[in-house]
Motif scaffolding. Structure first.
Motif: not given
Length: 138
Positions: A38-61
């Motif tokens: 997902e890519t989200a634009e959130m004007p006013g929440f982040y300063a210019e040039g800043e971003y937040d990044l997250g993620g998750f991995a899922m596997g099977v065993v």
């Protein structure tokens, strides 16, 4: 599989492309597929040039191949791998150390290779992806 989340005030397509290429590189190193994100634009929440990044991995065993400590016996071998730096959960401690020590991200920091770098560059060193070192199937 892996899924990512990228949020910023205003999307900088060139920067986002570099970030996603880095995620793809990590997925390739780990034999994992990037299934979306997902890519989200959130004007006013982040300063210019800043971003937040997250993620998750899922596997099977398979249940009989889970490593949960119950099957450890005398004679088993434990292998330790060196870390190449601070990993995800360590950054809360790093922020506190920087705050208490007065160090800045531009201060010089000695590297393991004998060369000096800045604290900031050291903290931005990508984490080693250890899948190949610990995989039983490769």
């Amino acid at each position: 599989v892996f899924s990512d989340y990228y949020a910023t005030g205003k999307l900088d397509v060139d920067l986002a492309e570099k970030v996603i290429k880095g995620i793809l590189d990590g997925c390739e190193q780990s034999g994992c597929n990037l299934i979306g994100g997902e890519t989200a634009e959130m004007p006013g929440f982040y300063a210019e040039g800043e971003y937040d990044l997250g993620g998750f991995a899922m596997g099977v065993v398979d249940k009989d191949k889970l490593i949960n400590g119950k099957n450890i016996v005398e004679g088993d071998i434990l292998i330790g791998l060196p870390s190449n730096g601070v990993h995800s959960n360590g950054f809360s401690l790093v922020r506190r150390v920087l705050d208490k020590s007065g160090l800045s991200l531009t201060d010089q920091f000695p590297g393991n290779d004998g060369k000096t770098t800045t604290v900031g560059e050291t903290l931005m060193t990508p984490t080693i992806i250890y899948v190949k070192q610990v995989s039983l199937y490769r």
